[in-house]
Design a protein around this motif. Structure first.
Motif, PDB file in Angstrom:
ATOM      1  N   THR A  33       0.830  -1.205   0.000  1.00  0.00           N
ATOM      2  CA  THR A  33       0.000   0.000   0.000  1.00  0.00           C
ATOM      3  C   THR A  33       0.865   1.255   0.000  1.00  0.00           C
ATOM      4  OG1 THR A  33      -1.764  -1.170   1.146  1.00  0.00           O
ATOM      5  CG2 THR A  33      -1.824   1.229   1.245  1.00  0.00           C
ATOM      6  N   ILE A  34       2.014   1.191   0.681  1.00  0.00           N
ATOM      7  CA  ILE A  34       3.004   2.272   0.646  1.00  0.00           C
ATOM      8  C   ILE A  34       4.317   1.718   0.113  1.00  0.00           C
ATOM      9  CG2 ILE A  34       1.997   3.741   2.419  1.00  0.00           C
ATOM     10  CD1 ILE A  34       3.783   2.410   4.474  1.00  0.00           C
ATOM     11  N   ILE A  35       5.188   2.609  -0.330  1.00  0.00           N
ATOM     12  CA  ILE A  35       6.440   2.212  -0.960  1.00  0.00           C
ATOM     13  C   ILE A  35       7.424   1.654   0.050  1.00  0.00           C
ATOM     14  CG2 ILE A  35       8.456   3.070  -2.239  1.00  0.00           C
ATOM     15  CD1 ILE A  35       6.588   5.281  -3.348  1.00  0.00           C
ATOM     16  N   MET A  40      -5.661   9.689 -10.728  1.00  0.00           N
ATOM     17  CA  MET A  40      -5.243   9.531  -9.337  1.00  0.00           C
ATOM     18  C   MET A  40      -6.470   9.516  -8.439  1.00  0.00           C
ATOM     19  SD  MET A  40      -2.414  12.602  -9.414  1.00  0.00           S
ATOM     20  CE  MET A  40      -3.578  13.725 -10.206  1.00  0.00           C
ATOM     21  N   TYR A  41      -6.275   9.053  -7.198  1.00  0.00           N
ATOM     22  CA  TYR A  41      -7.314   9.188  -6.177  1.00  0.00           C
ATOM     23  C   TYR A  41      -7.072  10.521  -5.475  1.00  0.00           C
ATOM     24  CZ  TYR A  41      -8.082   4.270  -7.112  1.00  0.00           C
ATOM     25  OH  TYR A  41      -8.345   3.082  -7.743  1.00  0.00           O
ATOM     26  N   MET A  42      -8.009  11.440  -5.622  1.00  0.00           N
ATOM     27  CA  MET A  42      -7.833  12.798  -5.119  1.00  0.00           C
ATOM     28  C   MET A  42      -8.703  13.028  -3.885  1.00  0.00           C
ATOM     29  SD  MET A  42      -7.397  14.972  -8.648  1.00  0.00           S
ATOM     30  CE  MET A  42      -6.280  16.121  -7.822  1.00  0.00           C
ATOM     31  N   VAL A  43      -8.080  13.573  -2.852  1.00  0.00           N
ATOM     32  CA  VAL A  43      -8.778  13.842  -1.587  1.00  0.00           C
ATOM     33  C   VAL A  43      -8.724  15.348  -1.319  1.00  0.00           C
ATOM     34  CG1 VAL A  43      -8.822  13.409   0.891  1.00  0.00           C
ATOM     35  CG2 VAL A  43      -8.169  11.569  -0.687  1.00  0.00           C
ATOM     36  N   PHE A  49     -14.362  14.422   4.902  1.00  0.00           N
ATOM     37  CA  PHE A  49     -13.407  14.208   3.816  1.00  0.00           C
ATOM     38  C   PHE A  49     -13.762  12.925   3.075  1.00  0.00           C
ATOM     39  CE2 PHE A  49     -11.057  16.784   6.877  1.00  0.00           C
ATOM     40  CZ  PHE A  49     -10.529  17.752   6.055  1.00  0.00           C
ATOM     41  N   ALA A  50     -13.443  12.902   1.782  1.00  0.00           N
ATOM     42  CA  ALA A  50     -13.732  11.724   0.965  1.00  0.00           C
ATOM     43  C   ALA A  50     -12.920  11.805  -0.313  1.00  0.00           C
ATOM     44  CB  ALA A  50     -15.219  11.641   0.634  1.00  0.00           C
ATOM     45  N   ILE A  51     -12.740  10.666  -0.959  1.00  0.00           N
ATOM     46  CA  ILE A  51     -12.129  10.655  -2.297  1.00  0.00           C
ATOM     47  C   ILE A  51     -13.099  11.293  -3.265  1.00  0.00           C
ATOM     48  CG2 ILE A  51     -11.330   9.178  -4.181  1.00  0.00           C
ATOM     49  CD1 ILE A  51     -10.530   7.113  -2.040  1.00  0.00           C
ATOM     50  N   SER A  52     -12.602  12.161  -4.118  1.00  0.00           N
ATOM     51  CA  SER A  52     -13.442  12.842  -5.107  1.00  0.00           C
ATOM     52  C   SER A  52     -13.065  12.357  -6.490  1.00  0.00           C
ATOM     53  CB  SER A  52     -13.271  14.352  -4.996  1.00  0.00           C
ATOM     54  OG  SER A  52     -14.162  15.033  -5.855  1.00  0.00           O
ATOM     55  N   GLY A  53     -14.051  11.927  -7.249  1.00  0.00           N
ATOM     56  CA  GLY A  53     -13.791  11.434  -8.599  1.00  0.00           C
ATOM     57  C   GLY A  53     -13.632   9.928  -8.634  1.00  0.00           C
ATOM     58  N   PRO A  54     -13.560   9.355  -9.825  1.00  0.00           N
ATOM     59  CA  PRO A  54     -13.552   7.901  -9.980  1.00  0.00           C
ATOM     60  C   PRO A  54     -12.227   7.227  -9.675  1.00  0.00           C
ATOM     61  CG  PRO A  54     -13.370   8.953 -12.120  1.00  0.00           C
ATOM     62  CD  PRO A  54     -13.566  10.057 -11.128  1.00  0.00           C
ATOM     63  N   GLY A  55     -11.129   7.939  -9.776  1.00  0.00           N
ATOM     64  CA  GLY A  55      -9.831   7.319  -9.631  1.00  0.00           C
ATOM     65  C   GLY A  55      -9.416   6.604 -10.912  1.00  0.00           C
ATOM     66  N   PRO A  56      -8.213   6.012 -10.902  1.00  0.00           N
ATOM     67  CA  PRO A  56      -7.720   5.339 -12.107  1.00  0.00           C
ATOM     68  C   PRO A  56      -8.637   4.199 -12.544  1.00  0.00           C
ATOM     69  CG  PRO A  56      -5.967   5.618 -10.497  1.00  0.00           C
ATOM     70  CD  PRO A  56      -7.233   5.984  -9.815  1.00  0.00           C
ATOM     71  N   ALA A  57      -8.721   3.998 -13.840  1.00  0.00           N
ATOM     72  CA  ALA A  57      -9.580   2.937 -14.379  1.00  0.00           C
ATOM     73  C   ALA A  57      -8.968   1.569 -14.074  1.00  0.00           C
ATOM     74  CB  ALA A  57      -9.731   3.122 -15.884  1.00  0.00           C
ATOM     75  N   ALA A  99      -8.171  22.261  -3.617  1.00  0.00           N
ATOM     76  CA  ALA A  99      -6.838  21.662  -3.645  1.00  0.00           C
ATOM     77  C   ALA A  99      -6.874  20.328  -2.896  1.00  0.00           C
ATOM     78  CB  ALA A  99      -5.814  22.593  -3.014  1.00  0.00           C
ATOM     79  N   CYS A 100      -6.014  19.407  -3.309  1.00  0.00           N
ATOM     80  CA  CYS A 100      -6.119  18.017  -2.841  1.00  0.00           C
ATOM     81  C   CYS A 100      -4.778  17.403  -2.469  1.00  0.00           C
ATOM     82  CB  CYS A 100      -6.704  17.137  -3.955  1.00  0.00           C
ATOM     83  SG  CYS A 100      -8.261  17.692  -4.672  1.00  0.00           S
ATOM     84  N   PHE A 101      -4.843  16.312  -1.697  1.00  0.00           N
ATOM     85  CA  PHE A 101      -3.799  15.308  -1.658  1.00  0.00           C
ATOM     86  C   PHE A 101      -4.124  14.335  -2.803  1.00  0.00           C
ATOM     87  CE2 PHE A 101      -3.581  15.732   3.248  1.00  0.00           C
ATOM     88  CZ  PHE A 101      -2.624  16.727   3.151  1.00  0.00           C
ATOM     89  N   ALA A 102      -3.116  13.710  -3.393  1.00  0.00           N
ATOM     90  CA  ALA A 102      -3.364  12.787  -4.496  1.00  0.00           C
ATOM     91  C   ALA A 102      -2.562  11.504  -4.309  1.00  0.00           C
ATOM     92  CB  ALA A 102      -3.023  13.438  -5.828  1.00  0.00           C
ATOM     93  N   PHE A 103      -3.149  10.374  -4.713  1.00  0.00           N
ATOM     94  CA  PHE A 103      -2.576   9.049  -4.471  1.00  0.00           C
ATOM     95  C   PHE A 103      -2.754   8.146  -5.691  1.00  0.00           C
ATOM     96  CE2 PHE A 103      -4.522  10.931  -0.789  1.00  0.00           C
ATOM     97  CZ  PHE A 103      -3.575  10.804   0.220  1.00  0.00           C
ATOM     98  N   ALA A 104      -1.869   7.170  -5.807  1.00  0.00           N
ATOM     99  CA  ALA A 104      -2.043   6.125  -6.819  1.00  0.00           C
ATOM    100  C   ALA A 104      -2.745   4.910  -6.229  1.00  0.00           C
ATOM    101  CB  ALA A 104      -0.684   5.711  -7.389  1.00  0.00           C
ATOM    102  N   ASN A 105      -2.707   4.777  -4.895  1.00  0.00           N
ATOM    103  CA  ASN A 105      -3.260   3.613  -4.216  1.00  0.00           C
ATOM    104  C   ASN A 105      -4.544   3.980  -3.473  1.00  0.00           C
ATOM    105  OD1 ASN A 105      -3.511   1.754  -1.718  1.00  0.00           O
ATOM    106  ND2 ASN A 105      -2.094   0.643  -3.055  1.00  0.00           N
ATOM    107  N   LYS A 106      -5.626   3.304  -3.783  1.00  0.00           N
ATOM    108  CA  LYS A 106      -6.916   3.643  -3.175  1.00  0.00           C
ATOM    109  C   LYS A 106      -6.947   3.352  -1.681  1.00  0.00           C
ATOM    110  CE  LYS A 106     -11.915   3.097  -3.763  1.00  0.00           C
ATOM    111  NZ  LYS A 106     -12.985   2.422  -4.535  1.00  0.00           N
ATOM    112  N   ALA A 107      -6.346   2.232  -1.264  1.00  0.00           N
ATOM    113  CA  ALA A 107      -6.345   1.895   0.162  1.00  0.00           C
ATOM    114  C   ALA A 107      -5.625   2.963   0.981  1.00  0.00           C
ATOM    115  CB  ALA A 107      -5.697   0.531   0.374  1.00  0.00           C
ATOM    116  N   LEU A 108      -4.527   3.487   0.447  1.00  0.00           N
ATOM    117  CA  LEU A 108      -3.813   4.562   1.141  1.00  0.00           C
ATOM    118  C   LEU A 108      -4.662   5.824   1.180  1.00  0.00           C
ATOM    119  CD1 LEU A 108      -1.352   5.769   2.507  1.00  0.00           C
ATOM    120  CD2 LEU A 108      -0.367   6.187   0.240  1.00  0.00           C
ATOM    121  N   ALA A 109      -5.303   6.159   0.067  1.00  0.00           N
ATOM    122  CA  ALA A 109      -6.176   7.332   0.032  1.00  0.00           C
ATOM    123  C   ALA A 109      -7.272   7.215   1.085  1.00  0.00           C
ATOM    124  CB  ALA A 109      -6.789   7.492  -1.357  1.00  0.00           C
TER     125      ALA A 109
END
Length: 334
Positions: free
Chosen positions: A91-93, A173-176, A326-334, A284-294
């Motif tokens: 989930t994290i690097i 990205m998953y945007m918060v 707070f919540a993820i906004s948008g669909p995130g990566p396909a 303005a947002c935080f942005a992530f590639a991993n949904k679980a981390l978001a």
């Protein structure tokens, strides 16, 4: 003398046998050269001290305890430092660490102080999120243009640079969303050109950071002026905001684009005049590639809102807050 049973360094644990609490304890391969450690002995005592070790060589670590004795950890450490990491690879690097990209050229939200340390509202907020998650914050300073590709390439876990929400980005990205911001146009100190509205930017040269929403909005303003038959606006792009501001300071541009909070800070510091403000308000947002981390960060942010930290911090910096949970906004990566 008591013997160390357990040592935790910001969520990372090492086991020691037959080593004394005062003196040398053999450890292995520390990532960092210093930091707070939490210690449990065979006598059941929890203490806190300072750890020093070569980050590259397996060697020795010195435990220095306040008053030359074990001190109750609760007295010196925030409770968040006791938390075990709530997320882990993949989930994290990096285990125990939240790696974030940041472009620290936007005071007071993200900047480097005269001691070379990262400061600002976005840094403070992310650090508190890390405490909630039991992680150590790690920042990679980089230009904005590298951030989205770097996130996709897993060079960092999170973009923490106030990246603005767009539908296009929310599919990558998953945007918060975590703050509200608008665009300002800075003028030379005293506003010698008398800029008051976006229409006054006709025929002017505007400096802005390359690749961000600020550049996009500046070009939209240029097009609006052109569509009205005004003189063409020259948009000058730079690698970062510091360079864009320097262009204005040197007289190479007539105005510079930034977000409202930074423009106000620059005006209060006496660098420039915030001539035009409140243009294109957005999120303005935080942005992530991993949904679980978001989702984990969303939970931490909601905890910070519940305990009052979030509201107090943004009010301190004069930044508009996100309403509701707070919540993820948008669909995130396909």
């Amino acid at each position: 003398m008591p013997t160390i049973k357990r040592l935790s360094f910001i969520g990372l644990e090492y086991s020691f046998a037959a080593h004394k609490a005062y003196g040398m304890a053999r450890g292995g391969g520390f990532r960092r050269q210093g930091g707070l450690v939490e210690v449990e002995t065979d006598a059941g005592v929890i203490g806190v001290g300072e750890a020093f070790g070569n980050p590259f060589i397996t060697g020795f670590m010195i435990l220095e305890f306040a008053a030359f004795g074990l001190v109750p950890a609760a007295a010196l450490l925030p409770s968040a430092l006791h938390a075990q990491p709530k997320v882990a690879p993949p989930t994290i690097i990096k285990a125990g660490t939240l790696v974030m990209s940041i472009n620290p050229t936007l005071p007071p939200l993200q900047f480097v102080d005269d001691k070379g340390e990262l400061k600002g509202m976005r840094v403070e907020l992310a650090n508190e999120v890390c405490k909630k998650l039991g992680l150590t914050p790690e920042y990679i300073r980089t230009e904005f243009a590298t951030m989205i590709p770097g996130l996709a390439a897993k060079r960092w876990d999170m973009i923490n640079t106030g990246i603005f929400f767009t539908e296009e980005r929310s599919k990558l990205m998953y945007m918060v969303p975590n703050e509200q911001a608008a665009i300002s146009f800075l003028a030379a100190k005293g506003n010698p050109l008398g800029l008051k509205t976006v229409d006054d930017l006709a025929g002017k040269k505007i400096s802005v950071e390359l690749g961000g929403i600020e550049e996009r909005r500046t070009r939209e303003v240029a097009k609006m002026i052109q569509d009205k038959g005004g003189k063409p606006v020259t948009v000058m792009t730079f690698n970062n905001f510091a360079e864009a501001f320097q262009a204005l300071r040197a007289g190479q541009s007539d105005a510079a684009t930034s977000i409202d909070a930074t423009a106000m800070f620059m005006q209060q510091r006496g660098d420039f005049t915030r001539a035009i403000s409140g243009v294109f308000p957005q999120t303005a947002c935080f942005a992530f590639a991993n949904k679980a981390l978001a989702e984990a960060v969303v939970g931490a942010l909601n905890d910070l809102k519940k305990d009052g930290y979030y509201d107090k911090l943004l009010d301190q910096y004069g930044v508009l807050k996100i309403d509701g949970a707070f919540a993820i906004s948008g669909p995130g990566p396909a």
